[in-house]
Structures are given as C-alpha cells and as structure tokens.
Design an enzyme around this catalytic site. Structure first.
Site, PDB file in Angstrom:
ATOM      1  N   ASP A 307       0.965  -1.169  -0.113  1.00 17.34           N
ATOM      2  CA  ASP A 307       0.051  -0.207   0.058  1.00 17.34           C
ATOM      3  C   ASP A 307       0.891   1.275  -0.208  1.00 17.34           C
ATOM      4  O   ASP A 307       2.039   1.031  -0.008  1.00 17.34           O
ATOM      5  CB  ASP A 307      -1.045   0.038   1.221  1.00 17.34           C
ATOM      6  CG  ASP A 307      -2.333   0.992   0.914  1.00 17.34           C
ATOM      7  OD1 ASP A 307      -2.317   1.762  -0.228  1.00 17.34           O
ATOM      8  OD2 ASP A 307      -3.354   0.753   1.633  1.00 17.34           O
TER       9      ASP A 307
HETATM   10  C1  BGC Z   1      -5.051   3.101   0.311  1.00 15.33           C
HETATM   11  C2  BGC Z   1      -5.379   1.974  -0.622  1.00 15.33           C
HETATM   12  C3  BGC Z   1      -5.292   2.753  -2.355  1.00 15.33           C
HETATM   13  C4  BGC Z   1      -3.928   3.043  -2.197  1.00 15.33           C
HETATM   14  C5  BGC Z   1      -3.857   3.738  -3.787  1.00 15.33           C
HETATM   15  C6  BGC Z   1      -4.000   4.001   0.074  1.00 15.33           C
HETATM   16  O1  BGC Z   1      -3.892   5.161   0.627  1.00 15.33           O
HETATM   17  O2  BGC Z   1      -5.056   2.498   1.415  1.00 15.33           O
HETATM   18  O3  BGC Z   1      -6.646   1.413  -0.559  1.00 15.33           O
HETATM   19  O4  BGC Z   1      -5.447   1.608  -3.088  1.00 15.33           O
HETATM   20  O5  BGC Z   1      -3.685   4.211  -1.376  1.00 15.33           O
HETATM   21  O6  BGC Z   1      -4.488   4.813  -4.184  1.00 15.33           O
END
Ligand code: BGC
Length: 747
Positions: A307
C-alpha cells in the site's frame, strides 16, 4: 461429550484456482526468456510503482485535465524502468485525457526502453471508475452488500472493468475484502459489512465481474482485480485508520482470511497488503501472511503490491526497521513483489544495494519480477499496450447508469415504519430538511472524482440531490426546504420549525459528510449533536418525522429513534441514490435492502450479530439498535415449513434445506432469505449463529415460493485450538426467518 467424538478431519481445501494456475503457466517460458535478458536494475525497476503526480503537471483546480511532464516521465520509465504507475493526478481526468496519458506512458515504455516492457497502470475504481470524469458510479460497497444481490455486484464489477479498460487502465485496486466489524473505522463503507459469508460471496462476484469467469484478462472488457487489504486491516482496535489490529490466529483464519482465500480460488490476479499491523507485526513485514499463507498454503501466483508508502513506513512509522534500507529488505524478504513507493526512488536504490551486497538473493527478485510480468502477459499488454480510442464511447453508457440505479433501489433499507407512515401519498405537504438533503457529494462519499470526494466542482451537473428528486415526485409546490443544520452545526432552527407549521410531514436527511481513509477518523460514533438537536426541535412541532440516513458507518441515533415515525437507511447510495430514496418515500419502490452490519444502539456496545453465547448471557445482552440482516418492506412475508432432508448426517453427506416464503401483504416485494447455522456445542466457543446462505426472491401478493439450500460439511467446519479447520460431530440448528430446525452430524 462432543469433544470425545472429535473428528480429526482437517479439511483439505482443494483449490478451484486450477484454471487460472494453468493459464498462468502458459506464460512461464516467455517470462523466463525475458528475465534472462533483464539487468538487475531493470528487474528492480519492475518492482517499483510511482504515482502519476510525480510525472504530471499540477492539476488545474476544477478542470479534469492532466498534462504529463515528459522529463519526469522519462526519469520514471526510462531511467528507473518503473513497472507500474498508479493513481490520478489529484482529481478525475476525462476519458479522452486518460487515453492520451496511457498512450504516452506506453509509448515511452515500449519505444524508449531497452526491452520495451509495457507499464502496468493501476487505479482505485472503488465504486465504478471514479477517477474517470464521465464514468458510471455505483453505490459504495456497503450499500452493494445491503442488496444481498450477487448479480448486481457482478454487473458492477463488469461495468467497472469495461469503463476502466476502455481508457487503457488494466488494473483496479478493489475489492476491499476486510470485514466491517469496527464501525468507527473510516473505511467501513468500503467493505461488504461484518459478515464473512456475505463478504466472501460479494467479493468473489465482483472479482468475476472484473476478470471474467474464465480469468482471461487480455479481453478489452476485463481488468485485473486487486484484493485488499490483505489482511486484518479492517478491525483497528482504536477505531482509527491504519492502527493495529489484534486478531488471534484461529479467529484470523475463521473470519478474516476467508474472503481472501475465496478470491484466490476465484483467480484474483493481484493483492494489496494491509497498511497496518496484526498482532504487532506490520503486514508488510509479515512472512507469515505474505509467504506462508498466501503463497504456500493457498498457492497464490499473482502479484503482491504494497500500500501507499508502506515499505518505508516500516521504518518511519512502525519502527520495526531501523533504517529505510532495512525496511526494504524486510518487506521483500517477507514476500512483497512491488512497492507503491509512490514519490521517491529510494526503494529501487536500496534494493539494488541489498542484492549486490548479498543481503537479498537475486533469485528472490526473479520471483517477484516473474509475478509482475505474468500479470502483464495475462493482460495482453505486450501485444496491445495502447488503448483503443474508439472504446471511449463505452464510458458512462446510459444502460450502465440503470444498473447503478437498480443497485441503489435494492440497497435502501427500511428500518422503521410506525403505523405504515411510509410510503407517503404524492399530495402530502412536505418539509425537507437536514444536512444531507441537498448534497450530491454526501450521497457518494470518498473516492468520488477526488480522493476525499468532497469537491463538487468535479461532479457532473446532471446529478441530483434527495431534495431535487422529492420535488420531482411530490411536485415543487408541495415541498419546502430548510437546511436546518450542517453536519455538525445547527443553522436556522427557528426558521425550520416555522416552516414545519404548514406541512404534513418532515423528511429529515441526516448523516455524514464525505471522507476517506485517515481524514475520516472520528472520536465519537454518535451522530453529531447538531443533527439530533435538529430532530429534538422538530419533534416539538408534533409533525411526523421521517429520517433518511446517508452515512458510511452506523452513527448512533438511539436518542432520536423514538421521536421519528419512519427511518430509511440509504448508506452511500451513489449518484442515483437520490432518485431511489424518493421512489422509496413515495412507494414507487418497495424497499428490500437488509443491513449488512449490526447497527449499534450505544457507542460502547459494539457487538456483531455472530457473537458468542456469553455476550448475550446472564447480565449481558445483545441489544443493538437493529441486528445484521434487519430490513422491513411495504409488504409482509411469512416463513413456513422449514425442512431438512434428514435428521442425521454422516460426514460427506450434503444437507438439503427448504423453506416456504409467502408474501402475505398487498404489494409485490423482494425478500432476501437468509439461512443461519448454529453449531450448538464445539471445542472453541461457537457464535450463536452464522450466515451460511442467502437468496433474493421476488413475490407477488399471495405468492409463495419454496427456497432450497444445500450445505456441505465445509459449512459445518471451524478453526480449532490448533488453528486447523475441523468438523466436530454434534447437534446443529438452522434458522431461516422465524423458523428453526435441528440436525445431528454423526461420527
Ligand atoms: C489506500 C489504498 C489505495 C492506495 C492507492 C492507499 O492510501 O489505502 O486502498 O489503493 O492508497 O491509491
């Protein structure tokens, strides 16, 4: 005693992933050939993912247009050879703009790099393709779960795939497969609710919608799904986003891992890691989660992406790595394939050093690069890296909007209807009030054109508010509107009370503003006081009040429930939710949604429906505002003749259950028939009941249908004290509606 009969049967969960596995194998030779030609730097580049923001000029506020910075793009794609780019540039882009962006990126990747490996572009298409300006948006997942309609979820996935791939984006960071068992959590509405079976079913349907049943994601109407956030992210003990979860292993396996395992069996191509920690170990550093369970036990052959910034977070935030370099080593050795860095290239630099120093074997890098290349091959990116501009027309088609509207209709959940106050007659004089009555963004929530969803400048002009739609159905002359309060401040109370004087009924639309992730943290589950004050003031007028709740998590409303006659739960129903709400109010639609979570009555009494006996025993009472599965209708249903085909079963025999459901009211209605199982005694204290099957049916007045369900031995299994799936013989109870029946499993 049951313990003595204990079966030592450990379920060998045969993976239905075989089709996908063999599909994957067909690229093995190509991958091996390519890997042989790659330098270490090129391999590490593939493992690096950056955000579009670092290769684009700042988005001009309010205008959905991104311009690429070619020099920065070349640094990313040519110098570092990044395998992937993600995200939008602060706000949604038009479909045409996306096609330009992806075409340019792929041109640089395929024409200006030594090996011409295409970039894997990834996006958060959470409720439809929310970062494409013209795309079809859907209710958020919590509302999709309330429909209890698998077909609608599958269609949502399919439409999302069509529209996302139409602009050249082949990878979607969804579905969220965490269980929504912590209502404070700001991402509660991204889940399919608290129940493991419902989540598993909806998650699988969504993935099959995105990837197709045969998993052939090279098709132009398919994208690779990304199950997230693996695993345990959804139950932060503190309720705050990205804070630790503490989950004993048996409970982790019995509940939280199940939807992910189902997704792997359904052939999901990618996984994103939980941004937080479980039992003190950040998931990004967990060899146990990433390698032992996901890879070894389940045979997952896809790509594991981190993430946002979470590799470096092992050092700067979690303090498990003493330096950034150690963080990189930890994550890669735990089993991570790709780092969402997303701004800096230090991941690539440290990783190269680590391999050169012999701290990470190059064979470990090769595994990850193979996993990444496999997804690129499966997507057909080597053959067709560029979007086909003609497919732009598929984005935002009117028939796609119909599916979204239907989902909003089936999600709406009638929670209270004293003396059949609803539906209203069309000539009723109405006061519409409350903070969510006249907003388009509040119906949609986060991940809508922008991350937080709050900037209405990006919203299409044709979207309507609840007020607009009530006016359409009731006639403008019958509707007065006073906002009464914002989300957390009373506004013109005297005015709103005065306005109520000449009306027959008050429709108060309450709830939450838009939010997403950590900015959505709250310290108090109560609905803000301003909103309950508004109801208290309005209730003094003696006029009947109907509440419409537009909210992503169950905010506590106990103090006002008795003061209102009707309550409609709309969740975050998406752009067409306003219409569905108005239709429900005036009876053009008969509500059929059911709560996919337990709606708590008190802020400190957060118990899910599948609690243990102890939580409803002696002085303890399971006493929510409404339990999981609750939802009324404008008609009535009678359940009768629940039958099980036998009284005793041996392991290996299927259990056939049937029940008759009759519409005993005056309107056609849909009913989700929910089947619960209770294992009456077992060696790990059992839940009082657990959902095992559901089926949504429609019945005309007086009509009766027999609904049949089959349970297998696996449905009777649980995770024992040694963390193994087992089945213990003994007595079980089936509950469907108000009907119950028992059977025995013998040794
Ligand atoms: C979130 C994810 C997301 C990623 C990309 C993160 O902050 O937790 O769910 O896919 O950002 O945008």
């Amino acid at each position: 005693m049951k313990m003595f009969f204990k079966l030592t049967l450990i379920l060998i969960l045969v993976s239905s992933n075989l089709l996908i596995a063999s599909d994957f194998e067909k690229y093995d030779q190509k991958i091996a050939d390519l890997l042989k030609r790659m330098t270490l730097k090129e391999k590490i580049g593939q493992m690096t993912q950056v955000t579009l923001e670092i290769v684009a000029h700042d988005h001009e506020e309010g205008i959905p247009l991104t311009k690429l910075k070619m020099d920065s793009l070349r640094i990313a794609v040519v110098k570092y050879g990044v395998g992937s780019i993600l995200n939008t540039n602060n706000a949604a882009n038009s479909a045409e703009n996306w096609i330009d962006i992806i075409t340019t990126i792929q041109r640089v990747a395929t024409e200006e790099t030594r090996l011409g490996i295409p970039v894997l572009y990834g996006i958060d298409a959470i409720h439809g393709s929310n970062y494409i300006a013209e795309a079809t948006l859907f209710p958020q997942s919590i509302a999709m779960a309330a429909t209890f309609n698998r077909k609608l979820v599958r269609k949502e996935g399919y439409i999302t795939a069509i529209e996302t791939r139409a602009v050249g984006i082949p990878w979607n960071f969804n579905p969220v497969l965490g269980l929504g068992r912590q209502p404070l959590w700001s991402r509660f509405w991204e889940t399919y609710g608290e129940d493991v079976y419902l989540t598993k079913e909806m998650g699988r349907e969504y993935i099959l919608g995105l990837q197709g049943e045969d998993g052939d994601i090279s098709q132009p109407d398919r994208v690779a799904a990304c199950m997230k956030h693996y695993a345990g992210y959804s139950v932060p003990l503190s309720g705050k986003d990205r804070t630790p979860a503490w989950i004993p292993e048996n409970y982790l396996r019995e509940l939280f891992l199940v939807p992910f395992k189902e997704a792997v069996d359904a052939g999901v191509y990618t996984a994103m890691v939980n941004s937080s920690s479980v039992n003190g170990v950040p998931a990004h550093a967990s060899h146990f989660l990433l390698s032992e369970i996901l890879r070894k036990e389940w045979g997952f052959k896809g790509l594991i992406v981190s993430d946002w910034r979470d590799v470096i977070n092992l050092h700067v935030r979690d303090h498990v790595a003493a330096s950034e370099k150690e963080a990189v080593k930890m994550a890669v050795l735990a089993g991570l394939d790709m780092s969402m860095v997303p701004f800096k290239y230090t991941f690539a630099e440290y990783l190269e050093e680590l391999v050169k120093e012999g701290q990470i074997p190059e064979s470990r890098i090769d595994q990850s690069v193979a996993n990444i290349l496999r997804v690129k091959f499966a997507l057909g990116l080597f053959d067709k890296p560029f979007p086909d501009p003609k497919r732009k027309e598929l984005v935002g088609k009117s028939e796609h909007a119909q599916v979204s509207l239907q989902a909003a209709r089936e999600a709406i959940t009638l929670l209270k209807n004293e003396n059949q106050i609803l539906p209203l007659k069309k000539n009723t004089k109405i006061l519409v009030t409350g903070p969510t009555a006249n907003s388009i963004s509040y119906l949609n929530g986060g991940w809508t054109y922008t991350w937080q969803g709050s900037d209405e400048r990006y919203y299409p002009k044709h979207y309507t508010t609840i007020l607009n739609e009530i006016q359409k159905l009731a006639g403008k002359q019958n509707v007065r509107y006073e906002s009464g309060s914002s989300i957390d401040q009373l506004l013109n109370v005297k005015k709103v009370v005065k306005a109520a004087e000449n009306t027959d009924v008050i429709i108060a639309c309450l709830g939450e503003a838009t939010y997403c992730e950590t900015p959505g943290n709250i310290n108090d589950l109560n609905l803000p006081k301003a909103q309950t004050d508004l109801i208290n003031e309005l209730s003094k007028t003696g006029k009947p009040i109907i509440l419409v709740l537009v909210e992503g998590r169950p905010r506590i409303i106990n103090s006002i429930v008795k003061k209102v006659k009707g309550i409609l739960m709309a969740y975050l129903p998406g752009p067409y939710g306003s219409r569905a709400i108005a239709e429900a109010i005036f009876g053009e639609l008969n509500p059929s949604g059911k709560l996919p979570f337990t709606y708590p009555r008190y802020v400190n009494d957060l118990v899910c429906y599948d609690h243990t006996y102890l939580e409803d025993y002696d002085g303890n009472h399971f006493n929510p505002q409404w339990p999981f599965g609750y939802g009324l209708s404008y008609t009535t249903f009678k359940y009768q003749n629940l039958k099980i085909n036998k009284k005793e079963f041996k392991k290996g025999e299927n259990i056939k259950i049937s029940v008759e459901v009759k519409n005993t009211g005056k309107r056609t209605g849909k009913e989700s028939v929910l089947l619960y199982l209770s294992d009456l005694y077992r060696s790990v204290t059992p839940p009082v009941k657990q959902l095992k099957r559901f089926e949504k049916i429609e019945l005309k007045p007086g009509e009766m249908k027999t609904v049949t369900f089959n349970l297998t031995i696996q449905d009777l299994s649980f995770v024992n004290r040694a963390n193994e799936w087992i089945v213990e013989p003994g007595d079980f109870k089936i509950t469907v509606g108000d009907q119950t029946a028992t059977f025995r499993l013998i040794d």
